[in-house]
Design an enzyme around this catalytic site. Structure first.
Site, PDB file in Angstrom:
ATOM      1  N   SER A   1      -7.681   0.644  -3.581  1.00  0.00           N
ATOM      2  CA  SER A   1      -6.444   1.365  -3.267  1.00  0.00           C
ATOM      3  C   SER A   1      -5.771   1.911  -4.521  1.00  0.00           C
ATOM      4  O   SER A   1      -4.991   2.853  -4.436  1.00  0.00           O
ATOM      5  CB  SER A   1      -5.448   0.436  -2.583  1.00  0.00           C
ATOM      6  N   GLU A   4       0.820  -1.207   0.000  1.00  0.00           N
ATOM      7  CA  GLU A   4       0.000   0.000   0.000  1.00  0.00           C
ATOM      8  C   GLU A   4       0.858   1.262   0.000  1.00  0.00           C
ATOM      9  O   GLU A   4       0.626   2.188  -0.770  1.00  0.00           O
ATOM     10  CB  GLU A   4      -0.915  -0.008   1.235  1.00  0.00           C
ATOM     11  N   ASP A  30       0.890   3.875  -3.066  1.00  0.00           N
ATOM     12  CA  ASP A  30       0.380   5.237  -2.883  1.00  0.00           C
ATOM     13  C   ASP A  30       1.372   6.288  -3.373  1.00  0.00           C
ATOM     14  O   ASP A  30       0.965   7.302  -3.933  1.00  0.00           O
ATOM     15  CB  ASP A  30       0.035   5.478  -1.407  1.00  0.00           C
TER      16      ASP A  30
END
Ligand SMILES: *[C@@H]1O[C@H](CO)[C@@H](O)[C@H](O)[C@H]1NC(C)=O
Ligand SMILES: *[C@@H]1O[C@H](CO)[C@@H](O)[C@H](O)[C@H]1NC(C)=O
Ligand SMILES: *[C@@H]1O[C@H](CO)[C@@H](O)[C@H](O)[C@H]1NC(C)=O
Ligand SMILES: *[C@@H]1O[C@H](CO)[C@@H](O)[C@H](O)[C@H]1NC(C)=O
Ligand SMILES: *[C@@H]1O[C@H](CO)[C@@H](O)[C@H](O)[C@H]1NC(C)=O
Ligand SMILES: *[C@@H]1O[C@H](CO)[C@@H](O)[C@H](O)[C@H]1NC(C)=O
Ligand SMILES: *[C@@H]1O[C@H](CO)[C@@H](O)[C@H](O)[C@H]1NC(C)=O
Ligand SMILES: *[C@@H]1O[C@H](CO)[C@@H](O)[C@H](O)[C@H]1NC(C)=O
Ligand SMILES: *[C@@H]1O[C@H](CO)[C@@H](O)[C@H](O)[C@H]1NC(C)=O
Ligand SMILES: *[C@@H]1O[C@H](CO)[C@@H](O)[C@H](O)[C@H]1NC(C)=O
Ligand SMILES: *[C@@H]1O[C@H](CO)[C@@H](O)[C@H](O)[C@H]1NC(C)=O
Ligand SMILES: *[C@@H]1O[C@H](CO)[C@@H](O)[C@H](O)[C@H]1NC(C)=O
Length: 568
Positions: free
Chosen positions: A484, A282, A286
């Site tokens: 995500s 993640e 990101d």
């Protein structure tokens, strides 16, 4: 993992276990059972130290909502006239009467509070379990998640003095439960039966690249140049690595300086150590997919908490402190993209309302707040979910004052099965989505009736591509699937639009939904194919269809059309 808590015989100075005064108590929050997955293990040791957060009633929390719509509704005279830090804090600050009343109660019990927010609406107080049980008429116990072994000290109900009910909003952690997974980024894996169809252009690849999304959504590569910032919270020890970003930029964005990195802010022991061969999917996703697409937008990583230290990784606390940090800035980043969430059922109604109000406050400041909708279809935050007997909405996507982003895949796009969507059981349907959502409820007819709450705030609001993103991490590489992926993608586009608005001397977009559901809607590509996962035991989740739907919202972005809708 009882060792995850500050435990065992530790007496901090000033933490007396004796009670001096007893007021008449009234039950304040209660839940019948722990949420699915957690079971009662035993009483919490009386001398365990708890750090409790007390939310004081804000002096005018409904005023924030009025102010939010006043500055976010395109037809309003005050559209785009965002409030200052001081103006928003004035709504959020408790009255003197409230602060005095709560502090008097704490001090008569020899307890001392630390303020956690500029507005003074959140206090932190340390006390022993024995004191907390007495003070709050509670039964703090150890609950264990059977799947993960994670333990949490919670109580199924607590009380507060009857004369404080107008002053004290809630105490946390009490009846809200933590993530049942150690790390809960909203990432999920598609089953192999979902295959590509009709792939076109630079998207006919097994790993999605920035070039594909630039082509699909017509995202410009022109650098932003007006100091636009994008805040990206990082929780659960998701520590992105500069070295991986460099590889990503060298490979996919040779037009960007490969040494570009992010600004780091740390809260509550958060950090971002480099060179650790981090396997954070993640965290690396990101950074690579914001810096690699929102060209020359400054990305600010807000790294919160350290799950290895006692009381670390409490999702709600991380959300509270992230919002307070943003609200205390004079010039907060104009967009915030968060790819973490929980089941709405894990969060108490009072805590959900309080956090949601903090997103309204951020919107009133002109910040676009985006959250991933979740990766469990109608079954909650992650799939599969054996336990759900009715559809399980996610939090904070059910909050009406933020923009929830669902997931698509394929070209042309279809709904991704994991894309969470549905209807909140806490928040009512806001007026901006009344028409769009009531049409969808009509379309459903008797399908899934009784399994979802038709009067609730419906999500997601929008969607974006979410499958097979290339992410470089820990010696490994994508494909990564999940909302995500979709959330930063949409946030990037808003950031680049903001840059063009500022260039034209106009305010940034702020809270997006009143615009998206009105004049913005034609600039989105309606996704009409696909559906999302059901709870096991039911055969269907929600279908995508013409207009808003509970899988892909209003649809996916198109940059030139969004620009045109803004008159740019
Ligand atoms: C709360 O704020 C609204 C404006 O947003 C205002 O109209 C109202 O008078 C305020 N209420 C109080 C009690 O200050
Ligand atoms: C509230 O308290 C502050 C100091 O704590 C004081 O300056 C202010 O005048 C008080 N306001 C009212 C309305 O009493
Ligand atoms: C505390 O809660 C547990 C689990 O619900 C229960 O077994 C126990 O009897 C409770 N203790 C008190 C004093 O209420
Ligand atoms: C509070 O929780 C205890 C178990 O810890 C239970 O025995 C009691 O009935 C609950 N009270 C209320 C009002 O829910
Ligand atoms: C993501 O989805 C693609 C397409 O279904 C699949 O090939 C890939 O294995 C998935 N990624 C992961 C990490 O499961
Ligand atoms: C996609 O790429 C493959 C080769 O990798 C090619 O055989 C196929 O024709 C391409 N499909 C489209 C729609 O361009
Ligand atoms: C990047 O943005 C900054 C302002 O944040 C600006 O000074 C700089 O010129 C921009 N770089 C490019 C290449 O446009
Ligand atoms: C996180 O906390 C653990 C336990 O206190 C500590 O050993 C570790 O160094 C911390 N990590 C970082 C990156 O701060
Ligand atoms: C979400 O809730 C369901 C029960 O409805 C549960 O089975 C699942 O474990 C929960 N997920 C998380 C991450 O807590
Ligand atoms: C349905 O949602 C409303 C809020 O819109 C809430 O008041 C109600 O309690 C919810 N019903 C259920 C069964 O959760
Ligand atoms: C949902 O889509 C499936 C597959 O296209 C279809 O069989 C079903 O009837 C649809 N349900 C509704 C409510 O339209
Ligand atoms: C990082 O970890 C991977 C396995 O996860 C390993 O293959 C690779 O060699 C490691 N790289 C370094 C620099 O330690």
């Amino acid at each position: 993992m009882l060792s995850s808590f500050l435990v065992l015989g530790l007496i901090l100075p000033g933490l007396s276990s004796g009670m001096s005064t007893r007021r008449s108590l009234q039950v304040h929050e209660t839940r019948g059972d722990p949420p699915s997955g957690f079971t009662f293990t035993g009483a919490a040791a009386p001398n365990t130290v708890l750090t409790l957060r007390f939310a004081l009633k804000q002096s005018n929390s409904s005023g924030i909502i009025d102010a939010l719509y006043d500055v976010s509704t395109p037809s309003s005279d005050n559209y785009g006239m965002y409030l200052s830090k001081e103006a928003v804090q004035a709504y959020m600050a408790p009255t003197n009467k409230t602060s005095t009343a709560v502090n008097a109660w704490l001090s008569e019990n020899d307890l001392q509070a630390t303020s956690l927010s500029g507005a003074g609406d959140w206090l932190s107080v340390q006390m022993l379990v024995s004191t907390a049980n007495d003070l709050l008429g509670a039964n703090f116990s150890v609950f264990t998640n059977s799947a993960t072994g994670q333990q949490a000290i919670r109580t199924l109900n607590y009380s507060i003095p009857s004369d404080l009910t107008d002053h004290l909003d809630l105490v946390h952690p009490t009846v809200s439960f933590p993530n049942s997974v150690a790390s809960a980024p909203v990432i999920e894996f598609l089953p192999s039966q979902l295959t590509k169809r009709d792939d076109t252009g630079p998207c006919n690849v097994s790993l999605i690249t920035p070039e594909c999304l630039q082509w699909l959504y017509e995202i410009p590569t022109t650098p932003a140049s007006h100091g636009i910032e994008l805040a990206v919270p990082g929780y659960s020890n998701e520590w992105p690595q500069e070295a991986y970003l460099k590889t990503f930029l060298e490979r996919y964005r040779p037009d960007i300086d490969a040494d570009t990195t992010w600004d780091l802010v740390t809260l509550d022991g958060g950090s971002d150590p480099q060179g650790s061969n981090s396997t954070s999917v993640e965290g690396n996703l990101d950074m690579q997919w914001t810096i690699g697409l929102a060209t020359n937008v400054t990305v600010r990583l807000i790294s919160v908490s350290n799950i290895s230290i006692p009381t670390g990784d409490e999702f709600a606390e991380s959300l509270i402190d992230t919002a307070s940090y943003m609200l205390d800035l004079d010039d907060p980043p104009q967009v915030m993209s968060t790819s973490y969430g929980v089941n709405e059922s894990q969060v108490s109604e009072k805590l959900a309302l309080s956090l949601c109000n903090s997103y309204a406050a951020l919107g009133a400041r002109g910040v676009s707040v985006l959250f991933g909708s979740g990766d469990g279809g109608v079954a909650g935050i992650q799939y599969p979910d054996e336990d759900c007997t009715t559809f399980n909405p996610t939090f904070p996507s059910g909050c009406p004052y933020l923009t929830s982003v669902g997931g698509t895949y394929l070209v042309p796009e279809a709904a991704a099965k994991f894309s969470s969507g549905g209807f909140s059981n806490v928040f009512e349907r806001p007026s901006y989505q009344e028409s769009a959502v009531s049409s969808y409820v009509d379309f459903l007819g008797s399908t899934n009736q009784g399994l979802y709450n038709a009067s609730g705030r419906a999500f997601p609001d929008v969607a974006a591509y979410s499958v097979a993103f290339d992410v470089i991490y820990g010696g490994a590489e994508g494909p990564i699937n999940g909302t995500s992926c979709a959330t930063p993608t949409f946030a990037n586009i808003i950031s680049l639009l903001n840059d063009e608005l500022v260039a034209a001397g106009r305010p940034v977009l702020g809270f997006l939904n009143p615009w998206l559901y009105s004049t913005g809607v034609d600039a989105l590509t309606d996704i009409t194919v696909g559906d999302n996962y059901a709870c096991s035991g039911f055969t269907t989740g929600f279908n995508a269809t013409v207009g808003w739907d509970a899988v892909t919202g209003l649809g996916s972005p198109n940059y030139p059309k969004l620009k045109a809708a803004l008159g740019l």
